[in-house]
Design a protein around this motif. Structure first.
Motif, short mmCIF file in Angstrom:
data_model
loop_
_atom_site.label_atom_id
_atom_site.label_comp_id
_atom_site.label_asym_id
_atom_site.label_seq_id
_atom_site.Cartn_x
_atom_site.Cartn_y
_atom_site.Cartn_z
N MET A 62 31.72 -11.61 -14.85
CA MET A 62 33.09 -11.10 -14.79
C MET A 62 33.07 -9.57 -14.85
SD MET A 62 35.28 -13.65 -17.21
CE MET A 62 35.08 -12.70 -18.70
N THR B 102 35.47 -5.87 -15.49
CA THR B 102 36.68 -5.18 -15.96
C THR B 102 36.78 -3.83 -15.27
OG1 THR B 102 35.60 -3.92 -17.71
CG2 THR B 102 36.35 -6.15 -18.31
N TYR C 197 41.29 -10.67 -20.75
CA TYR C 197 40.31 -11.77 -20.79
C TYR C 197 40.30 -12.43 -22.16
CZ TYR C 197 38.07 -10.42 -16.30
OH TYR C 197 37.80 -10.15 -14.98
N GLN D 248 42.51 -15.29 -22.65
CA GLN D 248 42.24 -16.54 -21.91
C GLN D 248 41.47 -17.56 -22.73
OE1 GLN D 248 43.53 -16.56 -18.67
NE2 GLN D 248 44.24 -14.53 -19.34
N THR E 47 31.25 -9.54 -20.01
CA THR E 47 31.52 -8.91 -18.72
C THR E 47 30.21 -8.34 -18.19
OG1 THR E 47 32.06 -6.64 -19.40
CG2 THR E 47 33.83 -8.29 -19.51
N VAL F 23 41.92 -11.57 -14.29
CA VAL F 23 42.00 -12.83 -15.04
C VAL F 23 42.41 -14.01 -14.17
CG1 VAL F 23 42.35 -11.89 -17.36
CG2 VAL F 23 44.33 -12.26 -15.83
N TYR G 103 39.38 -15.98 -13.59
CA TYR G 103 38.58 -16.39 -14.75
C TYR G 103 38.28 -17.89 -14.67
CZ TYR G 103 37.76 -17.62 -19.68
OH TYR G 103 37.25 -18.13 -20.84
#
Ligand SMILES: [Zn+2]
Ligand SMILES: [Zn+2]
Length: 258
Positions: free
Chosen positions: A8, A10, A23, A26, A33, A223, A226
Motif C-alpha cells: 500500500m 500513502t 488507512y 479501515q 505501507t 483507501v 484497501y
C-alpha cells in the motif's frame, strides 16, 4: 484473520495522496505501507523518487505511540541496472519491516507508458522478464517480488502467450526461491488489469517448483483500494491448495493461515 494488505502507498509516494490516518480507520489490526523508491523515475518525469525516510519514520513513530504500534514500515524498491548501486546504499542502515522488489521501468521508459503500445509485445515480455530475473539476482535483502505482470499490464497477454515464456518465468521463480522471497498476488493487477488468469498460471509454476511463500497486496494508492478483491485472491489460493500467507516483521518471515 491476522494477515494484512502487504502492498500500500500513502502520500510518502509521489503517486498517492492518501494518509496513514485514513488507512488506520479501515482496520483495528496491523498495516504496512510500502512507499516508492525509484531512481530516474521514468513515470515521474525522470526525477529521483526517493522516500524521505526520516519524515516517514517520524510520522509512523508518532502514530504508533497512539495506535498500539499498528503500523509497520515498508518500501517498494524499483530496480534498474543503472540504479542498483544507489538502491543498495539507500537501504543500508535503514530499518524496514518489509522490502518489496519491483521492476517498473527499463531505465528509458516505464512499462505503463503509452510507448509500450507501439512495441512488439513479445520483445517487451522478453526484456521485462529478463530484467525481473536480474533484479532478484542483484538485489539482496528484499522480501517480496511484487506484481510479476507489471511490465505486461498494457499488453493483452493470454496464458498461451505467457506459456511461451515459461523457461524465462522459471528462471525468475528459481531466483525468487533462492532468495527465499515471497511471490506477490497483486490484486489490482489481477482484478483491475484483469490478469487473474496469468496469476493462476504463474502460481501453478511456482508451486510446481516448490514455492510456498505468498504475499497478498492491493497496491492501494487510496483507501478505496484497501484489500481490493482480497476474497477473490484468497479463494484462488485455497483452490490451488495454499493455506497460508507470508508476512514480514523486521524482515523476518512468518505465516498466517487463510
Ligand atoms: Zn509497483
Ligand atoms: Zn506499489
Amino acid at each position: 484473520m491476522s494477515y494484512y494488505d502487504q502492498h500500500m502507498h500513502t502520500h510518502f509516494s509521489p503517486d498517492s495522496a492518501e494518509s496513514f490516518e485514513n488507512y488506520l480507520e479501515q482496520t483495528d489490526g496491523l498495516l504496512v505501507t510500502t512507499e516508492h523508491l525509484d531512481y530516474h523515475d521514468a513515470y515521474n518525469g525522470g526525477v529521483d523518487t526517493v522516500l524521505d525516510y526520516a519524515a516517514y519514520t517520524e510520522k509512523i513513530d508518532a502514530l504508533n505511540a497512539i495506535h498500539e504500534g499498528r503500523i509497520r514500515r515498508g518500501i517498494e524498491v524499483g530496480y534498474t541496472p543503472e540504479s542498483h548501486a544507489r538502491l543498495t546504499s539507500y537501504l543500508e542502515g535503514k530499518a524496514f519491516d518489509v522490502i518489496l522488489l519491483s521492476v517498473h521501468q527499463n531505465g528509458r521508459y516505464d512499462y505503463l507508458q503509452p510507448i509500450i503500445d507501439e512495441m512488439d509485445p513479445k520483445a517487451v515480455m522478453k526484456e521485462y522478464f529478463e530484467l525481473c530475473t536480474e533484479a532478484v539476482r542483484q538485489v539482496d535483502g528484499a522480501n517480496v517480488f511484487a506484481h510479476f505482470d507489471y511490465g505486461i499490464r498494457r499488453l493483452s497477454v493470454t496464458v498461451d502467450d505467457l506459456r511461451e515464456f515459461e523457461p524465462a518465468l522459471k528462471r525468475l521463480l528459481k531466483e525468487i526461491l533462492t532468495k527465499e522471497m515471497a511471490l506477490e498476488l497483486n490484486t489490482r493487477s489481477m482484478y483491475e488489469y484483469k490478469n487473474a488468469d496469468l496469476y493462476r498460471y504463474m502460481i501453478g509454476l511456482y508451486l510446481e517448483m516448490g514455492g510456498t511463500r505468498f504475499s497478498l497486496g492491493s497496491d492501494a494508492h487510496s483507501v478505496q483500494k484497501y484489500r481490493y478483491h482480497f476474497d477473490d485472491a484468497l479463494a484462488l489460493l485455497r483452490e490451488l491448495g495454499v493455506s497460508e500467507l507470508t508476512l514480514f516483521n523486521n524482515r523476518i518471515a512468518y505465516t498466517e493461515p487463510i
